[in-house]
Design an enzyme around this catalytic site. Structure first.
Site, PDB file in Angstrom:
ATOM      1  N   HIS A  50     -15.092  44.310   8.148  1.00 31.99           N
ATOM      2  CA  HIS A  50     -16.221  43.610   7.538  1.00 31.99           C
ATOM      3  C   HIS A  50     -16.764  42.530   8.471  1.00 31.99           C
ATOM      4  O   HIS A  50     -17.981  42.414   8.666  1.00 31.99           O
ATOM      5  CB  HIS A  50     -15.790  42.991   6.209  1.00 31.99           C
ATOM      6  CG  HIS A  50     -15.445  44.007   5.165  1.00 31.99           C
ATOM      7  ND1 HIS A  50     -15.245  43.683   3.835  1.00 31.99           N
ATOM      8  CD2 HIS A  50     -15.268  45.350   5.240  1.00 31.99           C
ATOM      9  CE1 HIS A  50     -14.963  44.771   3.147  1.00 31.99           C
ATOM     10  NE2 HIS A  50     -14.961  45.799   3.987  1.00 31.99           N
TER      11      HIS A  50
ATOM     12  N   SER B 270     -17.677  50.360   5.280  1.00 31.92           N
ATOM     13  CA  SER B 270     -17.904  48.944   5.009  1.00 31.92           C
ATOM     14  C   SER B 270     -18.336  48.158   6.235  1.00 31.92           C
ATOM     15  O   SER B 270     -19.165  47.251   6.137  1.00 31.92           O
ATOM     16  CB  SER B 270     -16.643  48.316   4.406  1.00 31.92           C
ATOM     17  OG  SER B 270     -16.258  48.980   3.225  1.00 31.92           O
TER      18      SER B 270
END
Length: 297
Positions: free
Chosen positions: A248, A202
């Site tokens: 993230h 991610s």
């Protein structure tokens, strides 16, 4: 001597926009993705990424440019490959292979996940980044545990990564992916609990999101689709449980920084700016890991 594209001698309108190189009286914000000369709507020719001028489409015949200037290049200066999505396919293949291997070996993921210090236990089978296992910053980028996790990440990698690879070229795309993933891992290591394990691609994928937004802004494309997609993903990041939001955000910030350097670097200093920016972000990653390790040991 021929005037260099984007030089101060280009005719400009009152708002500072350069005039089309073939029609100086027509201000334009679009440039050829090969030679970077300003082109108006009449002169622009649609390409796989952005637009090109008529001379570059014809291969540079009669332009007076050098052979190097007329070779097909991406907007970031990369070489256009015969299979411009090859790296994305390889990355997906590696992620899937590691996922399958994790199912075959129940203990494999213990040695791949990102963890600062493994929870204290007698004869703990693994240690963590704080004990010198820095390789976890890399291996955790390719490790997934749940089917939904790898499925979502690989779909995002294909939808976002493949077009970005076409735009940047293989080498710059790999650099963006790796640097973003490392930045996400470093921020996770810094801010999360030292005994909390995290894994997944991610961080690198959010870096691709950030670079895509920068690229679309550079090409004057409609920003609303990518912004909406990014906002949706950020909502999930902060509302869904068991998500390492640090990865993230770290990946996103690195992606924006590196992506900006890739597509906005001045042509005459392109390599210096692009690779220098990657080096600076990597230095920030190293400093972050060193500082956090000092706190934990």
């Amino acid at each position: 001597m021929e005037q260099a594209p984007g030089s101060p001698q280009e005719p400009q309108d009152a708002q500072g926009l350069p005039g089309c190189y073939r029609h100086p009286d027509r201000p334009t914000g679009i440039r050829c993705t090969r030679c970077e000369r300003p082109i108006c709507p009449e002169c622009m020719v649609s390409a796989s990424v952005g637009f090109q001028c008529p001379e570059c489409v014809r291969g540079g015949s009669g332009t007076g440019h050098s052979a190097a200037a007329t070779q097909p290049r991406t907007i970031a200066g990369g070489t256009i490959a015969s299979d411009p999505r090859l790296v994305t396919k390889v990355l997906i293949g590696i992620n899937v292979a590691v996922f399958v291997a994790g199912y075959v070996s129940s203990t494999l993921l213990d040695h791949l996940v990102l963890v600062g210090v493994w929870p204290p236990a007698p004869y703990a089978p693994v240690d963590g980044v704080a004990t010198g296992e820095w390789y976890r910053l890399v291996t955790s980028m390719f490790a997934h545990q749940e089917v939904w996790h790898i499925a979502f990440n690989m779909l995002s990698l294909w939808w976002i990564g493949a077009p970005l690879e076409v735009a940047l070229g293989r080498v710059r795309y790999i650099a963006l992916y790796v640097v973003s993933g490392l930045a996400g891992g470093a921020l996770t290591y810094l801010l999360s609990s030292p005994s909390e394990a995290s894994l997944g691609a991610s961080g690198a994928i959010f870096g691709l999101f950030g670079a895509t937004a920068v690229l679309m802004r550079r090409l004057n494309y409609d920003m609303r689709p990518v912004i909406a997609l990014l906002v949706i993903n950020l909502i999930f990041t902060f509302t869904w449980g068991n998500i390492a939001w640090q990865a993230h955000i770290g990946g996103l910030i690195a992606g924006v920084v590196v992506g900006y350097a890739m597509v906005h670097a001045p042509r005459e200093r392109r390599a210096l700016v692009q690779w220098g920016t990657c080096a600076v972000v990597l230095l920030a990653v190293i400093v972050t890991v060193v500082v956090r390790t000092a706190q934990l040991t």
